[in-house]
Scaffold this motif. Sequence first.
Motif: not given
Length: 595
Positions: A1-6, A250-262
Motif C-alpha cells: 500500500m505504501n506504493h499506491i497514490r490516489n 487489495s486495500a487502497g487500490d481502485v478497480g472495477y467489478i462485473i457480476s452480471g447485474i442486469k
Amino acid sequence: MNHIRNFCIIAHIDHGKSTLADRLLEYTKTIDKKDLQEQVLDNMDLERERGITIKSHAIQMKYLFQGEEYVLNLIDTPGHVDFSYEVSRSIAACEGALLIVDAAQGIQAQTISNLYMAIDNDLEIIPVINKIDLPSAKPDEVEDQIVELLGCSRSDILRASGKTGEGVYNILDMIVTTVPPPKGDPDAPLQCLIFDSVFNSYRGIIAYFKVVNGVIRKGDHVKFIATGKEYDADEIGVLKLTMQPKEEISAGDVGYIISGIKTSKEVKVGDTITHVARPAKEAITGFEEVKPMVFAGVYPIEAEHFENLRSSLEKLQLNDASLSFQPESSMALGFGFRCGFLGLLHMEIIQERLDREFNMDVITTVPNVSYKVYDKKGNCMDIHNPSSLPDPTLIDRIEEPYIRASVITSTAYIGPIMTLCLGKRGILVKQEYISGDRVEVYYDLPLGEIVIDFYDKLKSISKGYASFDYHLHEFRDARLIKLDILLNGEPVDALSTLTHIDNSVAFGRRMCEKLKELIPRQQFDIAIQAAIGSKIIARETVKAVRKDVTAKCYGGDVSRKRKLLEKQKEGKKRMKQIGTVEVPQKAFLAVLKLD
C-alpha cells in the motif's frame, strides 16, 4: 500500500485539466504514441465536440521514482458548476488533488469551490500553474493569488504546461512525495466504496470502486450493503485505458467489478461492497445525496416510446448519478417524466445523450425550480410543476429557493454585473477584493431567476472573464403567481410558469409575441392568450390561411361577394371548434430564450 497514490485533478472550466492528464499518461508510458490524441480520457463524442469534460474518468499509471515502482490512480474531473457532483464523488475516492490554475486567467470561482470541497475531505493539495507557455501568461501574479488563497509558500507551487510537457516530471515526483498513501487494513473485513458505474449491453452493469479495507478476489461471493443483494464477482480488475482483469485487488487500490447485474436499481453510487461470509459491520459514510436544482418534464414524441424512455433514463442514471426522475403526466403531452438536473447545461447534455446514445427523440418542457407551498392549515408541500399548484384560494404563502452566488470578476465589469444581479431580484451580501483588480461579489439570488439565462448574460457582459459559482442557501417568502398560456381558450399546461408578480405582465406579453412567430398558421384563427387566473393580460392572433373565394367574381353585385365570404366564415368557425393546435418543440425551447 505504501506504493499506491490516489489523486484527482480539480480546476475551473478550460484551465487545461484534460490536456495535463494526457501528458501524465504519456510520460508514464501508460499510452503508446500511436494511441495518443487530444483529451484521451474524454471518451464521449459530446465531450470532444464541446471541449468540456462531462464525466470523471479513472485510470491507473505506473511510475518509476528513485528505483521503486509506484502505482498512481488518477481521476480526471469536470470543471463546470453543473457537474460538481462528479467532482465530489471523485474526491471521496482520493487522498490528494492537483489544483490546476490557468497562468493567463488566474483563480476563478469554480477553482475556489472545488478547492474547499477537497479541503473538507482532508485531501493533500498540490497547486500547479498550467499554460505557462502562453504569451499572455502572468505566472508571478497567479502565484501571488495561490499563496493568498492556500497560505502555502512559493516553493510549493509547480509551473507546468500541458501542451509542451514542461514541468510534468516535477508534478509526478511531487505526487509520489507529498500525496499520502491510502489508509486501510488489508486484513479487515472487505469494504469497497462504489464511486461510479456504467452500463454495458453485453456484460451488464460494471461498477467502479475503491477498496477501503480488505481484499477482493475473483469469484468471491459479495453483497451490496444498501440494496442487500448478493452476487459473485465474475471479473475484477483495474482501469487502464481499457479494463485489465486481475485475480485480486487489495486495500487502497481502485478497480472495477462485473457480476452480471442486469437492473440499474441494484447499483447505487456511494454504496459499499462487502463479503457475504465475513461482512463489514457498517457501510462507508460521507457520501452526500445529490440535490437537483432545475426540474423539467421530458416526454417521448410518440406515446408508445414511454417504456423505452424509462429504460434509457435508468441506464443514463447509472452513468450520471446526479440525474433524478419520476413519472408524471401532462394534458398536452401525455405520459413522461419529471427530471431533476443540476443546471441548464446538465439538462442540455442529458437531452443530447438521450438522442445519441439511445436514439430517443424527446420534448422537454420549460425548466423550473421546486417551491414550497403552504396552505391555510399550515401544511407544506413541494411543487416541481406549476400545473400541480393548488387553488389560489387555499394557498397561504409560497416560498422560493434562494442561492448564495459568488461572482469573481475584474473591477472593470463590476457595474454591469451588479445591474444584472439587481435585475434578477438579487440582494448584495458583501464584496471582497482578492488581489490587484480582482473582486469577489456575493449575492443572494432567487434560483428561479438565474435558471434560464443568467450564466450566458454574465459571460457576455464580462467578455467571458467573470466566473460564477453557487450553492442553495435557504427558502424565502415570494409573491409568485401562476401564468397560464391559452391556445383558443385551452390551457397548455407544458407552457405554464410560476413568475414574480412584478414581471408577470411583461413576461406574458413577450411569451405571446414569441409563440405567434413560432406556431404555424392553420385553416382558422388561433388566439394566443396569457392569463393570470381568469384575467387575460395579453393576446396575439395567428391569422388563418385563407383561400381567395371571391376570385371568380368579377364585376356584378357586391352581395355575391358578401355571400361567398359569409359562407367561408361559417366554415372557418366550424373548423375552429373541432381543430386542434400542435405546439412545435421549438416553441417550448424559445420560451427559455425570450430575451
